[in-house]
Design a protein around this motif. Structure first.
Motif, PDB file in Angstrom:
ATOM      1  N   ILE A   1      10.808  13.382  12.942  1.00 19.37           N
ATOM      2  CA  ILE A   1      10.381  12.059  12.475  1.00 19.37           C
ATOM      3  C   ILE A   1      11.546  11.323  11.828  1.00 19.37           C
ATOM      4  N   GLU A   2      12.343  12.034  11.050  1.00 18.47           N
ATOM      5  CA  GLU A   2      13.524  11.423  10.442  1.00 18.47           C
ATOM      6  C   GLU A   2      14.542  11.032  11.510  1.00 18.47           C
ATOM      7  N   GLU A   3      14.714  11.899  12.513  1.00 18.43           N
ATOM      8  CA  GLU A   3      15.715  11.646  13.546  1.00 18.43           C
ATOM      9  C   GLU A   3      15.390  10.400  14.371  1.00 18.43           C
ATOM     10  N   ILE A   4      14.105  10.141  14.588  1.00 16.41           N
ATOM     11  CA  ILE A   4      13.723   8.973  15.391  1.00 16.41           C
ATOM     12  C   ILE A   4      13.492   7.728  14.529  1.00 16.41           C
ATOM     13  N   GLY A   5      13.783   7.832  13.231  1.00 11.87           N
ATOM     14  CA  GLY A   5      13.712   6.664  12.367  1.00 11.87           C
ATOM     15  C   GLY A   5      12.321   6.257  11.947  1.00 11.87           C
ATOM     16  N   LEU A   6      11.413   7.229  11.792  1.00 15.87           N
ATOM     17  CA  LEU A   6      10.041   6.906  11.388  1.00 15.87           C
ATOM     18  C   LEU A   6       9.656   7.589  10.079  1.00 15.87           C
TER      19      LEU A   6
ATOM     20  N   GLN B   1       6.659   9.354  21.236  1.00 11.90           N
ATOM     21  CA  GLN B   1       6.614  10.000  22.551  1.00 11.90           C
ATOM     22  C   GLN B   1       7.929  10.713  22.869  1.00 11.90           C
ATOM     23  N   LEU B   2       9.033  10.057  22.568  1.00  4.45           N
ATOM     24  CA  LEU B   2      10.340  10.656  22.815  1.00  4.45           C
ATOM     25  C   LEU B   2      10.503  11.931  21.990  1.00  4.45           C
ATOM     26  N   ALA B   3      10.151  11.850  20.712  1.00 11.76           N
ATOM     27  CA  ALA B   3      10.271  13.022  19.849  1.00 11.76           C
ATOM     28  C   ALA B   3       9.365  14.148  20.331  1.00 11.76           C
ATOM     29  N   ARG B   4       8.149  13.806  20.692  1.00 12.96           N
ATOM     30  CA  ARG B   4       7.218  14.841  21.156  1.00 12.96           C
ATOM     31  C   ARG B   4       7.724  15.487  22.446  1.00 12.96           C
TER      32      ARG B   4
ATOM     33  N   ASP C   1      21.447   8.637  21.891  1.00  7.73           N
ATOM     34  CA  ASP C   1      21.826   9.400  20.698  1.00  7.73           C
ATOM     35  C   ASP C   1      21.071  10.726  20.633  1.00  7.73           C
ATOM     36  N   THR C   2      19.763  10.683  20.932  1.00  7.60           N
ATOM     37  CA  THR C   2      18.947  11.890  20.867  1.00  7.60           C
ATOM     38  C   THR C   2      19.332  12.867  21.969  1.00  7.60           C
TER      39      THR C   2
ATOM     40  N   MET D   1      15.556   1.302  21.621  1.00  9.27           N
ATOM     41  CA  MET D   1      15.089   2.549  22.211  1.00  9.27           C
ATOM     42  C   MET D   1      16.127   3.142  23.160  1.00  9.27           C
ATOM     43  N   GLN D   2      16.854   2.288  23.870  1.00  9.00           N
ATOM     44  CA  GLN D   2      17.906   2.785  24.761  1.00  9.00           C
ATOM     45  C   GLN D   2      18.982   3.513  23.960  1.00  9.00           C
TER      46      GLN D   2
END
Length: 251
Positions: free
Chosen positions: A119-124, A144-147, A179-180, A173-174
């Motif tokens: 959650i921290e990594e995706i900025g939420l 969705q990306l994190a999951r 980055d992810t 998002m791109q």
């Protein structure tokens, strides 16, 4: 993650959707750890090919291979991210991500901390206890990306995941995807209609023709994702391939 991602290969496959032939005699290889873009006119079979890679659709002929093993069904090693968010509406952000961790066999005691890290990594940060209905479209796509990645897949199959987002959110998002992916290496097959998105994200771009036609082009992106590189010639080649398909709707 295990390694840098799996290899995927289509070996002379025929595909149909709801009884209608869509793909004929298509061969295509996805290299381990790369981002391969699938583009082409509407109805050319991009999403159908993605479903075959995922094991959601069996070919009428030919083989779909993952690390040289024939794909016979779905696998947690091949995650799918759709344009329409597929989050479970009764689960919070944290709980949706924890589900992916559970399915990969992560012990229950460590799931919450791992989910919080994602959650921290995706900025939420601060949204862990929110339900999907309380999030914007871009925020839902982040989840969705994190999951998708939290399950440690060796490949991620993305079907126009940013197509419904506004331009600013799409650009965010791109960047987040790249980055992810660099932090959690995996093989990505990414479907898009957008030529500029293809050139921004991809190591290679595969241009499909209309139903029943062969692969129109398979192009290397010079210095993928490097800032300031002139890709105007490659963009022109992709547009020519699309024009040859009789459809410039991707522009």
């Amino acid at each position: 993650m295990s390694g840098i991602g799996m290899s995927l290969r289509l070996d002379r496959i025929d595909l149909s959707y709801t009884g209608t032939p869509v793909i004929a005699d298509l061969s295509l290889e996805v290299r381990p750890g790369e981002i391969l873009i699938l583009t082409g006119p509407s109805g050319c079979g991009k999403s159908t090919v993605l479903r075959a890679f995922a094991g959601l659709l069996r070919p009428d002929a030919g083989q779909v291979l993952a690390d040289s093993t024939q794909v016979a069904g779905t696998s947690r090693d091949r995650a799918v991210v759709f344009q329409d968010n597929a989050l479970l509406p009764w689960r919070t952000v944290r709980s949706n991500i924890e589900l992916a961790l559970k399915l990969r066999g992560e012990p229950r005691a460590g799931r919450k901390a791992l989910a919080e890290r994602w959650i921290e990594e995706i900025g939420l940060t601060g949204f862990a206890d929110f339900l999907p209905k309380s999030l914007s479209g871009g925020m839902r796509q982040r989840v969705q990306l994190a999951r998708g990645l939290a399950g440690a897949p060796r490949s991620v199959l993305m079907d126009e995941p940013f197509g419904a987002l506004d331009s600013q959110t799409r650009a965010t998002m791109q960047r987040l995807l790249v980055d992810t992916w660099q932090t959690h290496p995996t093989t990505i097959v990414f479907v898009t209609h957008d030529v500029d998105e293809a050139l921004l994200l991809g190591d290679r771009v595969a241009v499909l023709g209309r139903a029943g036609e062969p692969l129109r082009a398979l192009l290397e992106v010079p210095q993928p994702r490097a800032v300031g590189v002139d890709r105007s010639q490659l963009r022109a080649e992709i547009i020519t391939a699309l024009d040859h398909s009789g459809d410039l709707a991707a522009l």
